[in-house]
Design a protein around this motif. Structure first.
Motif, PDB file in Angstrom:
ATOM      1  N   LEU A  52       0.839  -1.210   0.000  1.00 53.53           N
ATOM      2  CA  LEU A  52       0.000   0.000   0.000  1.00 53.53           C
ATOM      3  C   LEU A  52       0.873   1.259   0.000  1.00 53.53           C
ATOM      4  N   THR A 111       2.914  15.152   4.845  1.00 52.75           N
ATOM      5  CA  THR A 111       2.214  13.936   4.433  1.00 52.75           C
ATOM      6  C   THR A 111       2.666  12.713   5.217  1.00 52.75           C
ATOM      7  N   ALA A 125       3.105  12.567   8.760  1.00 49.94           N
ATOM      8  CA  ALA A 125       2.409  12.421  10.043  1.00 49.94           C
ATOM      9  C   ALA A 125       1.035  11.745   9.913  1.00 49.94           C
ATOM     10  N   PRO A 126       0.180  12.138   8.946  1.00 51.32           N
ATOM     11  CA  PRO A 126      -1.101  11.448   8.839  1.00 51.32           C
ATOM     12  C   PRO A 126      -0.950   9.950   8.599  1.00 51.32           C
ATOM     13  N   LEU A 127       0.096   9.572   7.866  1.00 57.22           N
ATOM     14  CA  LEU A 127       0.342   8.157   7.605  1.00 57.22           C
ATOM     15  C   LEU A 127       0.782   7.456   8.887  1.00 57.22           C
ATOM     16  N   GLN A 128       1.614   8.161   9.672  1.00 53.54           N
ATOM     17  CA  GLN A 128       2.085   7.576  10.927  1.00 53.54           C
ATOM     18  C   GLN A 128       0.953   7.414  11.927  1.00 53.54           C
ATOM     19  N   ALA A 129      -0.077   8.265  11.780  1.00 52.83           N
ATOM     20  CA  ALA A 129      -1.193   8.199  12.723  1.00 52.83           C
ATOM     21  C   ALA A 129      -2.097   7.007  12.440  1.00 52.83           C
ATOM     22  N   THR A 130      -1.945   6.369  11.295  1.00 57.03           N
ATOM     23  CA  THR A 130      -2.770   5.208  10.975  1.00 57.03           C
ATOM     24  C   THR A 130      -2.207   3.975  11.668  1.00 57.03           C
ATOM     25  N   THR A 131      -2.772   2.812  11.345  1.00 56.15           N
ATOM     26  CA  THR A 131      -2.288   1.584  11.982  1.00 56.15           C
ATOM     27  C   THR A 131      -1.036   1.046  11.312  1.00 56.15           C
ATOM     28  N   LEU A 132      -0.586   1.690  10.243  1.00 53.25           N
ATOM     29  CA  LEU A 132       0.643   1.223   9.586  1.00 53.25           C
ATOM     30  C   LEU A 132       1.820   1.411  10.536  1.00 53.25           C
ATOM     31  N   VAL A 150       6.304   6.128  15.778  1.00 55.65           N
ATOM     32  CA  VAL A 150       5.553   7.009  16.665  1.00 55.65           C
ATOM     33  C   VAL A 150       5.037   6.188  17.834  1.00 55.65           C
ATOM     34  N   PRO A 151       4.743   6.787  18.989  1.00 56.70           N
ATOM     35  CA  PRO A 151       4.929   8.209  19.262  1.00 56.70           C
ATOM     36  C   PRO A 151       6.406   8.576  19.388  1.00 56.70           C
TER      37      PRO A 151
END
Ligand SMILES: Nc1ncnc2c1ncn2[C@@H]1O[C@H](COP(=O)(O)OP(=O)(O)OP(=O)(O)O)[C@@H](O)[C@H]1O
Ligand SMILES: [Mg+2]
Lengths: 370, 315
Positions: free
Chosen positions: A21, A103, A105-112, A358-359
């Protein structure tokens, strides 16, 4: 909170689907543009023009005579050189650039997981660099055909090229994750490439100069009392004597060559060259490099045969045969190089993963999460 | 205020997200000194504070992107430190900086994020399309996200943030740069999301704007949240109604005859009522007393007056 649970939850897991993905996202982001196609065409044209010019330069005509593997070897080196130039651009800004664009941070905030994100980006960059290799492939094949390189030589060479591109992509990824600025990470990635490709040779040269020390060598030479009036001496007219002079001890610095991508490619390519004697006629370009590196690894010979008169008629000295055997028995250099490059790549990927996880604990100074 | 009757402060027990004693420093800069907050399902809570108060830093910690130096954050019972992935999936986060996925289309952006939260490919596409339609972005579905206007980008960002249907929404200055109409639309969307039972935390500078959309507010000054003291302020500010009569003197005379606390102003008075119903009762009383009431409404912005008075104390 127990450290065990912390270890379990923080251990990054990469899922194939997630990696793919992220890779697809990257490829769409960076690759979907006319510029990309233009870059591929430019790359292919350069390699093509180079191959043609080289073929004419070496033989005066295309598909003429025997070129001793020079065309194949040089085309392979040219493709590697171009690949080393192109690959850093694919990853050297991929993480800190995304951080800047907001772009990442939003990806890091997901479950990936961080592992998934880094591996996905690396996969995308590698696929992109493989696209360049694919464009160059026809010319490598032409080179192999013209130079009568064995099929396996061509296959192994392309595989090693692909591996080297992956290593460069990984190094760029590690640096882009560790440095705040995109310019800094790009410059450092090119420096890393230059270090591997050029500075290893320079340092090998300097190291060789430093390794020079007085060495006693046995020399098989025509005895002083030989009467030259009798004509050409034969091997029975020679005798051993000892001579002490300054000689470079490359066996201490050969490993610098093992870290060089060009040497790795040359050494890994199976060669049917005959190293038993110095029949240079039978050697290809890549094979000669392999031979030279192995010579460097063995260091200076403890003897020299200056009794080369009527050489064709005589047997080689037992000492010569033994040295030839030692050369043959030396393990290949490329596993060392590939091992070292694997460590470099794996280390870079691990650093990148730690920096993307993250965090965030400690932030790279001068960066904001968002 | 939309909802004044509900208790303003959320009870931590049934809060969707709680933070207690959260601290975070960047080197020598203590960005968040001590933050406590609880946001309740179905409510919109504002996070208000001056520039550099630590709002964004706090929100990053709530979204699971930044590790607090101390303190605990729980989302729907999941501890952010012990089960970060579980806690993170329950939160939707919209950053103040809008990422630019240059050559991706809007549909691809939202679909990719749906997949990143583990939604199956076919469902992800359907979900993305549903969200784009909901936020009036359907016509841009196959256009590159790059060409969107700021307001459209903001809506895309919101769609991206709620793609996995989180119980908690954390929005960092979602209204900045929006025109009045877009703000009104945002307000409607947020109220809808709250009505669906989501707990929403929103930071903004436009206090008058927030007044009409939030149920509760958390004030933050120099890295510290102001809990009860701010709530009291806010509560009092919300109960202050301005009354304007055609004849100010007659109005004041009528007010003197009743029990509510009041003070005179040029055009009439400011009265402290118990709640909205009491305000209506006051109106009826005044009319019954023969006072011609021209206007009876809450005084200015409750959030603004609270903010200003707290900030005044801060100095
Ligand atoms: N990554 C960082 N490194 C160093 N200092 C930081 C970092 N992030 C924030 N800060 C500092 O922490 C403080 C709080 O910053 P933060 O972004 O949370 O403020 P804010 O309340 O969101 O402000 P604004 O209303 O302007 O968005 C500021 O003094 C800022 O300079
Ligand atoms: Mg902020």
């Amino acid at each position: 909170m127990s450290t065990a649970t912390q270890a379990r939850t923080s251990r990054a897991r990469a899922t194939m689907g997630g990696v793919w993905l992220v890779a697809a996202l990257e490829l769409r982001l960076r690759v979907r543009s006319g510029k990309w196609i233009a870059a591929l065409i430019a790359f292919g044209s350069l390699v093509g023009i180079f191959t043609l010019l080289l073929a004419f330069a070496v033989n005066g005509q295309m598909f003429g005579g025997d070129d001793y593997g020079v065309i194949f070897g040089t085309v392979v080196f040219f493709v590697l050189f171009m690949g080393l130039l192109v690959s850093p651009t694919l990853t050297a800004t991929s993480i800190n650039g995304d951080r800047k664009d907001g772009t990442l941070a939003p990806l890091q905030a997901t479950t990936l997981s961080a592992t998934t994100i880094v591996l996905g980006k690396l996969l995308a960059a590698w696929l992109a660099s493989l696209a360049f290799l694919t464009v160059a492939l026809p010319f490598i094949v032409i080179g192999a055909v013209v130079s009568h390189a064995p099929f396996w030589t061509a296959v192994v060479t392309v595989l090693v090229l692909a591996f080297e591109l992956l290593v460069i992509c990984a190094i760029g990824m590690g640096l882009s994750a560790s440095l705040a600025g995109t310019a800094a990470s790009a410059v450092l990635t090119y420096l890393a490439v230059a270090t591997l490709a050029v500075l290893t040779l320079v340092f090998f040269g300097l190291g060789t100069a430093l390794s020079i020390q007085p060495t006693t060598t046995r020399i098989y030479d025509v005895s002083y009392d030989y009467d030259w009036a009798e004509g050409e001496p034969s091997i029975e007219d020679c005798e051993w004597r000892e001579e002490t002079w300054e000689e470079p001890h490359t066996e201490y610095v050969w490993w610098l060559l093992a870290a060089n991508p060009f040497v790795i490619v040359a050494d890994a390519a199976p060669a049917e060259d005959d190293f038993d004697r110095n029949f240079y006629d039978d050697q290809t370009m890549l094979g000669s490099i392999k031979y030279a590196v192995r010579e460097a690894r063995l260091g200076p010979a403890e003897f020299q045969n200056w009794c080369y008169y009527n050489y064709g008629d005589t047997e080689a000295l037992p000492e010569e045969l033994q040295r030839a055997e030692e050369l043959q028995e030396l393990s290949a250099v490329w596993p060392w190089g590939i091992g070292f490059h694997t460590l470099l790549a794996a280390g870079s990927v691990l650093i990148a993963i730690r920096r993307v996880k993250v965090p965030y604990g400690k932030l790279i100074s001068g960066t904001r999460v968002a | 205020m939309d909802v004044v009757d509900e208790p303003a402060a959320a009870d931590p027990a049934d809060a969707a997200l709680t933070a207690t004693g959260v601290r975070r420093a960047f080197g020598t800069v203590q960005a968040v000194v001590s933050a406590d907050l609880a946001i309740a399902p179905g409510q919109v809570t504002a996070l208000i504070g001056p520039n550099g108060a630590g709002k964004t830093t706090l929100m990053l910690m709530l979204a699971g992107l930044l590790a607090p130096d101390a303190g605990t954050i729980t989302v729907g019972g999941a501890n952010m430190r012990r089960s970060p992935v579980k806690a993170r999936t329950r939160v939707g986060w919209m950053p103040d900086t809008l990422g630019t996925w240059d050559s991706l289309t809007c549909l691809e952006v939202v679909t990719t994020f749906a997949r990143a939260y583990g939604i199956k490919a076919t469902d992800a596409r359907a979900r993305a399309f549903e969200l784009l339609t909901r936020f009036q972005l359907a016509e841009f579905a196959s256009r590159p996200a790059r060409v969107l206007s700021r307001g459209q980008k903001q809506r895309l960002s919101l769609a991206r943030a709620i793609v996995h249907d989180p119980a908690v929404l954390i929005l960092d200055e979602p209204a900045s740069g929006l025109d009045p109409r877009a703000r009104a639309e945002l307000r409607t969307v947020l109220r809808e999301l709250a009505a669906e039972g989501k707990a929403i935390l929103i930071s903004s500078h436009v206090l008058a704007e927030l007044d009409e959309m939030v149920d509760d507010a958390v004030f933050m000054f120099a890295g510290s949240t102001r809990g009860t003291e701010a709530s009291e302020h806010l509560e009092r500010a919300r109960r202050r109604y301005s009354v304007i009569g055609l004849d100010a003197a007659a109005l004041q005379k009528a007010l003197a005859a009743q029990t509510r606390a009041w003070e005179t102003t040029e055009a009439g008075a400011i009265v402290e009522v118990a709640d909205a119903a009491d305000a209506a009762a006051l109106n009826a009383e005044l009319v019954a007393a023969g006072v011609a009431v021209a206007a009876l409404a809450p005084v200015g912005s409750a959030l603004e007056s609270t903010y200003l008075s707290l900030e005044g104390e801060q100095r």
